[in-house]
Design a protein around this motif. Structure first.
Motif, PDB file in Angstrom:
ATOM      1  N   LYS A 173      43.488  26.107 -12.829  1.00 31.18           N
ATOM      2  CA  LYS A 173      42.638  25.309 -11.909  1.00 31.18           C
ATOM      3  C   LYS A 173      43.404  24.122 -11.319  1.00 31.18           C
ATOM      4  O   LYS A 173      42.875  23.423 -10.468  1.00 31.18           O
ATOM      5  N   ARG A 259      39.791  31.679 -16.529  1.00 26.99           N
ATOM      6  CA  ARG A 259      40.379  30.429 -16.038  1.00 26.99           C
ATOM      7  C   ARG A 259      39.847  29.219 -16.793  1.00 26.99           C
ATOM      8  O   ARG A 259      40.259  28.094 -16.550  1.00 26.99           O
ATOM      9  N   PHE A 260      38.930  29.448 -17.736  1.00 29.74           N
ATOM     10  CA  PHE A 260      38.345  28.326 -18.490  1.00 29.74           C
ATOM     11  C   PHE A 260      38.980  28.268 -19.880  1.00 29.74           C
ATOM     12  O   PHE A 260      38.447  28.760 -20.863  1.00 29.74           O
ATOM     13  N   TRP A 266      28.327  22.894 -22.944  1.00 30.59           N
ATOM     14  CA  TRP A 266      27.215  23.749 -23.383  1.00 30.59           C
ATOM     15  C   TRP A 266      27.668  25.138 -23.791  1.00 30.59           C
ATOM     16  O   TRP A 266      27.037  25.764 -24.644  1.00 30.59           O
ATOM     17  N   ASP A 267      28.771  25.628 -23.254  1.00 27.57           N
ATOM     18  CA  ASP A 267      29.303  26.907 -23.737  1.00 27.57           C
ATOM     19  C   ASP A 267      29.509  26.836 -25.250  1.00 27.57           C
ATOM     20  O   ASP A 267      29.260  27.803 -25.972  1.00 27.57           O
ATOM     21  N   ASN A 303      32.343  17.641 -19.972  1.00 28.07           N
ATOM     22  CA  ASN A 303      32.187  18.929 -19.296  1.00 28.07           C
ATOM     23  C   ASN A 303      33.226  19.883 -19.911  1.00 28.07           C
ATOM     24  O   ASN A 303      32.895  20.986 -20.331  1.00 28.07           O
ATOM     25  N   TYR A 309      37.548  16.265 -15.735  1.00 26.70           N
ATOM     26  CA  TYR A 309      36.177  16.306 -16.254  1.00 26.70           C
ATOM     27  C   TYR A 309      35.790  15.002 -16.959  1.00 26.70           C
ATOM     28  O   TYR A 309      34.711  14.921 -17.562  1.00 26.70           O
ATOM     29  N   ARG A 312      32.314  13.444 -16.438  1.00 29.82           N
ATOM     30  CA  ARG A 312      31.134  14.312 -16.485  1.00 29.82           C
ATOM     31  C   ARG A 312      30.856  14.797 -17.892  1.00 29.82           C
ATOM     32  O   ARG A 312      31.773  15.089 -18.644  1.00 29.82           O
ATOM     33  N   GLN A 314      27.875  17.575 -20.036  1.00 33.50           N
ATOM     34  CA  GLN A 314      27.197  18.860 -19.786  1.00 33.50           C
ATOM     35  C   GLN A 314      25.908  18.849 -20.595  1.00 33.50           C
ATOM     36  O   GLN A 314      25.683  17.919 -21.380  1.00 33.50           O
ATOM     37  N   GLU A 397      38.812  20.704  -9.304  1.00 38.88           N
ATOM     38  CA  GLU A 397      39.073  21.924 -10.063  1.00 38.88           C
ATOM     39  C   GLU A 397      38.452  23.170  -9.439  1.00 38.88           C
ATOM     40  O   GLU A 397      38.645  24.272  -9.955  1.00 38.88           O
ATOM     41  N   THR A 398      37.712  23.007  -8.350  1.00 42.68           N
ATOM     42  CA  THR A 398      37.013  24.170  -7.780  1.00 42.68           C
ATOM     43  C   THR A 398      37.995  25.083  -7.031  1.00 42.68           C
ATOM     44  O   THR A 398      39.130  24.684  -6.748  1.00 42.68           O
ATOM     45  N   ARG A 446      27.406  20.055 -11.434  1.00 42.15           N
ATOM     46  CA  ARG A 446      28.396  20.550 -12.410  1.00 42.15           C
ATOM     47  C   ARG A 446      28.095  20.017 -13.802  1.00 42.15           C
ATOM     48  O   ARG A 446      28.294  20.708 -14.798  1.00 42.15           O
ATOM     49  N   GLY A 449      25.697  22.104 -15.707  1.00 48.02           N
ATOM     50  CA  GLY A 449      26.145  23.436 -16.119  1.00 48.02           C
ATOM     51  C   GLY A 449      25.739  24.507 -15.124  1.00 48.02           C
ATOM     52  O   GLY A 449      26.253  25.611 -15.156  1.00 48.02           O
ATOM     53  N   ASP A 451      26.301  25.145 -11.974  1.00 46.39           N
ATOM     54  CA  ASP A 451      27.015  25.097 -10.701  1.00 46.39           C
ATOM     55  C   ASP A 451      27.261  26.534 -10.252  1.00 46.39           C
ATOM     56  O   ASP A 451      27.988  27.252 -10.918  1.00 46.39           O
ATOM     57  N   TRP A 657      23.934  30.560  -9.958  1.00 45.98           N
ATOM     58  CA  TRP A 657      22.850  30.239 -10.896  1.00 45.98           C
ATOM     59  C   TRP A 657      21.482  30.407 -10.231  1.00 45.98           C
ATOM     60  O   TRP A 657      20.516  29.741 -10.589  1.00 45.98           O
TER      61      TRP A 657
HETATM   62  O1  LIG Z   1      32.163  28.603 -18.652  1.00 45.73           O
HETATM   63  C1  LIG Z   1      32.546  27.316 -18.289  1.00 45.73           C
HETATM   64  C2  LIG Z   1      31.714  26.801 -17.161  1.00 45.73           C
HETATM   65  O2  LIG Z   1      32.022  27.597 -16.015  1.00 45.73           O
HETATM   66  C3  LIG Z   1      31.344  27.253 -14.812  1.00 45.73           C
HETATM   67  O3  LIG Z   1      31.575  25.933 -14.396  1.00 45.73           O
HETATM   68  C4  LIG Z   1      32.891  25.391 -14.519  1.00 45.73           C
HETATM   69  O4  LIG Z   1      33.659  25.675 -13.391  1.00 45.73           O
HETATM   70  C5  LIG Z   1      33.456  24.898 -12.225  1.00 45.73           C
HETATM   71  C6  LIG Z   1      34.456  25.324 -11.158  1.00 45.73           C
HETATM   72  O5  LIG Z   1      35.716  25.485 -11.628  1.00 45.73           O
HETATM   73  C7  LIG Z   1      33.528  23.410 -12.560  1.00 45.73           C
HETATM   74  O6  LIG Z   1      33.355  22.621 -11.432  1.00 45.73           O
HETATM   75  C8  LIG Z   1      32.449  23.102 -13.597  1.00 45.73           C
HETATM   76  O7  LIG Z   1      32.397  21.726 -13.872  1.00 45.73           O
HETATM   77  C9  LIG Z   1      32.784  23.893 -14.823  1.00 45.73           C
HETATM   78  O8  LIG Z   1      31.827  23.641 -15.847  1.00 45.73           O
HETATM   79  C10 LIG Z   1      29.868  27.413 -15.086  1.00 45.73           C
HETATM   80  O9  LIG Z   1      29.099  27.193 -13.942  1.00 45.73           O
HETATM   81  C11 LIG Z   1      29.426  26.496 -16.211  1.00 45.73           C
HETATM   82  O10 LIG Z   1      28.070  26.705 -16.505  1.00 45.73           O
HETATM   83  C12 LIG Z   1      30.216  26.814 -17.466  1.00 45.73           C
HETATM   84  O11 LIG Z   1      29.922  25.877 -18.457  1.00 45.73           O
END
Ligand SMILES: OC[C@H]1O[C@H](O[C@H]2O[C@H](CO)[C@@H](O)[C@H](O)[C@H]2O)[C@H](O)[C@@H](O)[C@@H]1O
Length: 680
Positions: A173, A259-260, A266-267, A303, A309, A312, A314, A397-398, A446, A449, A451, A657
């Protein structure tokens, strides 16, 4: 077919041929029953012939995989399911006939299992696999459950130490020019600073160590957008049998994957539910410990632990997560293990550590006061909270194209390209207040959660959402229970916990009428730390862990009792019912502060009111009767309704979502809520 004599030939025939024969031997010995067919594949013709001579059906991954994926995955969704219209058969050469006679593998699940095994083998760069028939015919639900327990958790578990951090430091990212590996460590974590300095000095990774300032302001975080890095998590000492000594290791955590590749807010809760199902209670406890580390050093559960992050959070789940870990019961391993238990009987210890739970409780109280009940998230008028992080500008990070449609009109206005405008805006060469407002709400989305969804776009920071306030109601009720369960026994026999005055003062609570009650309940409550408070709450153990203690020896403390927290929970529930409950619709709706009205957007997050016991039994029945059918689709619950989402087009694309998508967290929250409040 593979018989016993095949196996004995195998030993010598493949020795030294570089095909990992010991693996095959082990698999055969352990898994292939006498007379069961085994499927081998190889990418090399010479091995195909060899394996066939040895009596195995030979399958070439490269041949089988693409052709069959195309043939069977007819709707192109990268899965083979009952929705695909392919022939659902695959011919394999039988081993008995050296591949001459063919036999058919038939059916969705058999083919799906086979192609999954081949894809896994290919990903792992394996030249061949041995596949017992039992794996091909395995029930797909059991299979997934088994794979999670025996393989996927391990694949997703990370540690931030010499052994495990290299994989996490890299970040797909990171779109900045600065691609060097960086770790940022909190100002006060001297253990971690010393540890990572040593890693930097003794490796050739080019890793850079940066110490964060004591005050992590939004302006400072903005400067890191061009120099992003991973944020440290907790370290602890564990015994290393090879070194025969205690060594520092990262406290492990689970990442979502893809990529995470960092620890998410919350995950982590939902991952921990799964860890407990698979008896990995220690790892669940470690996840909680890493959350405590984050609250202490970064001021919130992040987050995720990357620099971008830092401002932020979550959705908050810490109290329920800690309670479940603490209450974990090792399953009774009788003669008949449940389908969850595969392989050796787990030996997970039962975590009934009240001292640990008390420490976590204090971190949760700190988070409650200083994150969710403090500016800018608290709404003083109602006492409810909104997702409303700080931070400046675009979330970096988007995906690269994510905001193009938002920036394009501004680029046109300034007569420059979108890229040029983005640079001007990020460097603050231009001021665009409307765009600032857009990104404030976007960052809030974001933090939620969710997003992204049209429910929250352009207004998230102005919404008192059902989801967040249900979670905070759960915090309040949990904290009350936990004080009664593990609080410190006071001289009068009552239970209470010591809370630093500073946490309470940084919340917005004193502006509410409730603080009168608190004043009464906390009367004469300034604690003498040395006399009343257990030492483990304020004495750090830096020889063995960098997980901080919740209290500082210099804190002025107040005692808080469960009565205060029950009062808070009852009041939030009453306010939510007054503002959010719609009897006719049978749902709770978000409250829009800007419009001073209830939002009309249907969201399945309304069911979180069941999970958190905000809904009364009568409301729950009404929700089941009227609201639930709005979200029920083949396969589960959908995120929202089509009508609320509105029409989609090229200019107004689908949001992940929103309808028609369904997400695991929503299903789990609904199951638990419905089970506890309606069906039990
Ligand atoms: O599974 C991890 C998270 O993935 C999504 O959101 C994440 O990615 C976004 C874009 O890269 C970022 O802006 C956001 O802050 C991240 O949390 C997903 O929508 C989340 O629910 C989830 O926790």
């Amino acid at each position: 077919m593979c018989g016993p004599c095949t196996r004995s030939v195998w030993d010598t025939a493949l020795r030294g041929m570089g095909v990992g024969s010991w693996v095959v031997r082990a698999v055969l010995a352990a898994q292939v029953p006498e007379g069961a067919p085994a499927v081998l594949h190889t990418q090399r013709e010479v091995y195909v012939r060899l394996y066939q001579r040895l009596g195995f059906a030979a399958v070439d991954v490269c041949d089988v995989l693409p052709g069959n994926k195309q043939q069977e995955d007819t709707n192109g969704d990268f899965q083979i399911t009952i929705l695909d219209g392919g022939p659902k058969t695959l011919k394999l050469g039988s081993a008995e006939s050296h591949g001459f006679n063919k036999y058919d593998l038939r059916g969705t699940y058999v083919l799906s299992n086979l192609l999954q095994e081949l894809a896994l083998a290919k990903d792992l760069g394996k030249q061949f696999i041995v596949l017992p028939e039992s794996k091909l015919t395995e029930n797909p639900v059991h299979r997934l459950s088994r794979m999670i327990a025996t393989s996927f958790w391990a694949g997703l578990t990370r540690t931030m130490d010499r052994k495990g951090m290299h994989i996490i430091c890299q970040d797909p990212k990171n779109r900045s020019h600065d691609q060097s590996l960086k770790i940022y460590v909190p100002y006060e974590d001297h253990v971690a600073q010393a540890y990572y300095r040593n890693v930097v000095e003794t490796t050739a990774w080019g890793l850079q160590l940066h110490v964060l300032p004591p005050d992590i302001s939004p302006e400072y975080v903005k400067t890191l957008d061009e120099h992003p890095g991973i944020l440290s998590l907790a370290l602890h000492k564990t015994y290393d049998p090879l070194a025969r000594a205690e060594v520092w290791r990262g406290v492990p955590f689970v990442v979502p994957g893809g990529r995470f590749n960092e620890m998410y807010g919350w995950d982590s809760y939902f991952e921990t539910l799964g860890l407990l199902v698979d008896d990995k209670v220690d790892l669940g406890k470690h996840m909680v410990d890493n959350f405590c580390y984050q609250i202490h050093h970064y001021g919130k559960i992040l987050n995720a632990n990357r620099t971008y992050y830092l401002t932020r959070s979550q959705p908050p789940f810490l109290t329920d997560m800690a309670r479940r870990v603490h209450a974990y019961q090792a399953p009774p391993y009788a003669a008949e293990p449940s389908h969850h238990h595969h392989g050796p009987i787990p030996t997970a210890p039962v975590i009934r550590d009240d001292a640990w739970l008390l420490r976590v409780l204090l971190f949760a109280i700190k988070e409650y006061y200083t994150v969710w009940m403090a500016a800018p998230r608290i709404d003083n008028a109602t006492g409810l909270s909104a997702y409303h992080p700080t931070g400046i500008g675009m979330p970096p990070e988007t995906e690269a194209t994510h905001f193009l449609h938002v920036l394009a009109p501004y680029a046109r206005k300034h007569g420059v390209s979108v890229e040029e405008f983005q640079h001007m805006y990020n460097s603050r060469a231009v001021s665009e207040p409307d765009l600032d407002a857009y990104f404030l709400h976007d960052r809030a989305v974001r933090e939620s959660g969710h997003d992204t969804t049209y429910r929250l776009e352009h207004r998230c920071a102005s919404l008192l959402t059902v989801d967040l306030n249900a979670l905070l109601h759960k915090y309040e009720a949990d904290i009350a229970d936990l004080i009664d369960q593990v609080g410190v026994v006071r001289p009068d026999g009552s239970k209470a916990v010591p809370v630093p005055t500073a946490w309470w003062q940084s919340s917005a609570l004193p502006t509410l009428d409730e603080h009168a009650d608190i004043a009464v309940l906390c009367a004469n409550a300034v604690a003498d730390l040395a006399r009343d408070v257990p030492a483990h709450l304020y004495t750090p153990d830096h020889a063995h862990t960098s997980v901080p203690v919740p209290l500082r020896a210099t804190d002025t403390l107040h005692w808080t009792t469960s009565a205060v927290w029950r009062h808070r929970a009852a009041r939030r529930r009453a306010t939510m019912t007054r503002l959010m409950w719609d009897e006719a619709a049978g749902e709770f709706f978000d409250w829009d502060m800007a419009a001073n009205a209830r939002s009309a957007y249907h969201s399945v997050t309304t069911l979180w009111a069941l999970w958190a016991h905000v809904a009364t039994r009568a409301q729950a029945d009404r929700m089941v009767e009227v609201a639930l059918p709005r979200y029920e689709m083949l396969g589960g619950l959908v995120s929202g309704t089509e009508a609320s989402r509105g029409a989609v087009s090229l200019d107004r694309p689908n949001r992940q979502w929103d309808y028609p998508f369904g997400w695991a967290p929503h299903q789990i929250m609904a199951w638990h809520g419905l089970k506890e409040l309606v069906f039990d």
